[in-house]
Design an enzyme around this catalytic site. Structure first.
Site, PDB file in Angstrom:
ATOM      1  N   ASP A  14      32.926  12.443 -13.607  1.00  0.00           N
ATOM      2  CA  ASP A  14      33.938  13.205 -14.362  1.00  0.00           C
ATOM      3  C   ASP A  14      34.297  14.525 -13.688  1.00  0.00           C
ATOM      4  OD1 ASP A  14      33.822  11.276 -16.554  1.00  0.00           O
ATOM      5  OD2 ASP A  14      31.887  12.175 -17.026  1.00  0.00           O
ATOM      6  N   HIS A  42      39.376   7.642 -14.236  1.00  0.00           N
ATOM      7  CA  HIS A  42      40.084   8.674 -13.485  1.00  0.00           C
ATOM      8  C   HIS A  42      41.378   9.032 -14.209  1.00  0.00           C
ATOM      9  CE1 HIS A  42      37.857   7.703  -9.465  1.00  0.00           C
ATOM     10  NE2 HIS A  42      37.078   8.157 -10.424  1.00  0.00           N
TER      11      HIS A  42
END
Length: 433
Positions: A14, A42
């Site tokens: 992340d 993503h």
């Protein structure tokens, strides 16, 4: 000139790799996913529209780019088709410029059921997986029983092998986990229609990449997850089932190390982690609330709230060494705006022995206390700033300290969610090796 650039996460995932890939791929010919599966998430913001990709390489948002899902990726054909159709709603069409390795293992329903059954059985000791079948699919690969993308080209062989594997899984699901069985016929029925949709995409992607390298094409290798979720170098057993460090690029594509010109490590200006596992700098105070709210810290794959904490430079330095990083990209610098003070963890201390620990064994993590350096924060907004000199003095001082600690340069700084909110300190395509 650096033609082939690896972009990987230095923390627990992340970190904002998708945006960085998107920004750099506009000048490239190929973008390659080399490990993980649709457990990655993503997030890209383009023209105020949020696009979340789990499996397809982020760089395919640029219409001149060819995408590769290489052999190190485990592939759910259903999720792949779902993403292709989602992109089409944004007028992004990838059928003729996306290729999938014939060696990529398949993720099918029995993997998902096994993942769910195991987590349920573990109870409070659960690992916190995404429940998407990633681990069981990699197990099949290592045990040499996996169905692979290339098997979809032979329906008769596929049917025979699928039935055997389903019988293997059902024995465990029913007998040990007391879980519902999966139906081989239903899996096959659902799988067959996907074949025509992806048939022309199935290729020997290693050969495609070798040809591209020989033709001096620019290639971006897009990592998923982060270094401390790596199966070998992460905070085991709270890790993913693939190599998310630099070794995964080589084994996951068939491209040798001599062909990799620059390795970019992406790190948030603070730390986050989803799910269980060690997290030395974790916060439970108003700063945690600040990070969560301003940074929108909720998993793009699971929707779970991310745990937040100060930047862990001990872990970051280890990631620099493990991955032989050429430089760093600092993301979400703007999330630090408005904080009175900012901390960096520069060492770990064992609270029982007072010993300074470089990197703990799994049983030592619970006794670890972070040692911090504290720096003044800033009130000026950094959101959307595009030049290093325009950052507040305190922000530049923070970046400089990260460079001093890690002993590598910060080459890119992200100052917001949009693809245009970025500072290129150096053009990494033109840095001498």
């Amino acid at each position: 000139m650096n033609k082939n650039i690896v972009i990987l996460g230095t923390q627990w995932g992340d970190e904002g790799k998708g945006k960085v890939v998107d920004c750099l791929t506009k000048d490239s010919s190929y973008v390659v996913r080399y490990q993980g599966g649709h457990n990655a998430g993503h997030t890209l913001v383009v023209n105020d529209k949020k696009i979340i990709l789990h499996l397809i390489p982020s760089g395919l948002l640029h219409k001149n780019v060819i995408g590769i899902i290489a052999n190190g990726v485990v592939v759910s054909p259903f999720e792949l088709i779902k993403e292709i159709k989602m992109l089409e709603t944004h007028n992004i069409f990838v059928h003729k410029r996306l290729f999938i390795s014939n060696s990529s293992p398949l993720i099918l329903q029995y993997h998902i059921e096994m993942d769910i059954a195991r987590e349920k059985k573990l109870g409070i000791s659960a690992l916190g997986t995404t429940g998407r079948g990633i681990g069981p699919a990699y197990e099949d690969k290592i045990a040499r029983r996996a169905l692979r993308i290339g098997d979809l080209k032979n329906e008769k062989t596929l049917s025979i092998r699928l039935e055997k594997i389903v019988n293997y899984y059902n024995h465990q699901l029913v007998s040990f986990y007391k879980h519902k069985p999966v139906d081989y016929k239903i899996i096959l029925r659902d799988l067959l229609p996907t074949i025509d949709l992806i048939y022309d995409m199935i290729k020997d992607t290693t050969s495609i990449l070798h040809t591209a390298i020989q033709s001096n094409k620019k290639i971006i290798f897009e990592g998923a997850q982060g270094s401390f979720l790596d199966i070998d170098h992460g905070t085991y057993p709270y890790v993913t089932s693939s190599n998310s460090t630099i070794g995964g690029v080589i084994t996951g594509t068939g491209v040798g190390s001599k062909s990799l010109d620059y390795i970019l490590g992406v790190t948030k200006a603070y730390s986050t982690r989803v799910g269980y596992g060690p997290f030395p700098t974790e916060l439970f105070d108003d700063v945690d609330k600040h990070f969560s709210k301003k940074g929108h810290e909720f998993g793009s794959t699971t929707g779970r709230k991310r745990r937040t904490g100060w930047l862990d430079a001990v872990a970051l330095c280890r990631s620099v060494r493990i991955n032989s990083l050429s430089g760093l990209c600092i993301t979400k610098l703007d999330v630090l705006d408005g904080l009175y003070e900012i901390k960096i963890c520069t060492a770990y201390k064992n609270i029982n022995t007072l010993e300074i620990i470089s990197f703990p064994d799994i049983d030592e993590w619970k006794n670890i206390e972070p040692i911090y350096e504290t720096y003044p924060g800033w009130n000026k907004k950094t959101l959307g700033i595009k030049k290093l000199i325009d950052l507040p003095y305190e922000a530049r001082n923070y970046i400089n300290r990260i460079e001093e600690i890690t002993q590598i340069p910060v080459d890119i700084i992200s100052t917001g969610p949009d693809r245009s909110d970025i500072i290129f300190v150096r053009d990494i395509f033109f840095i001498k090796k």
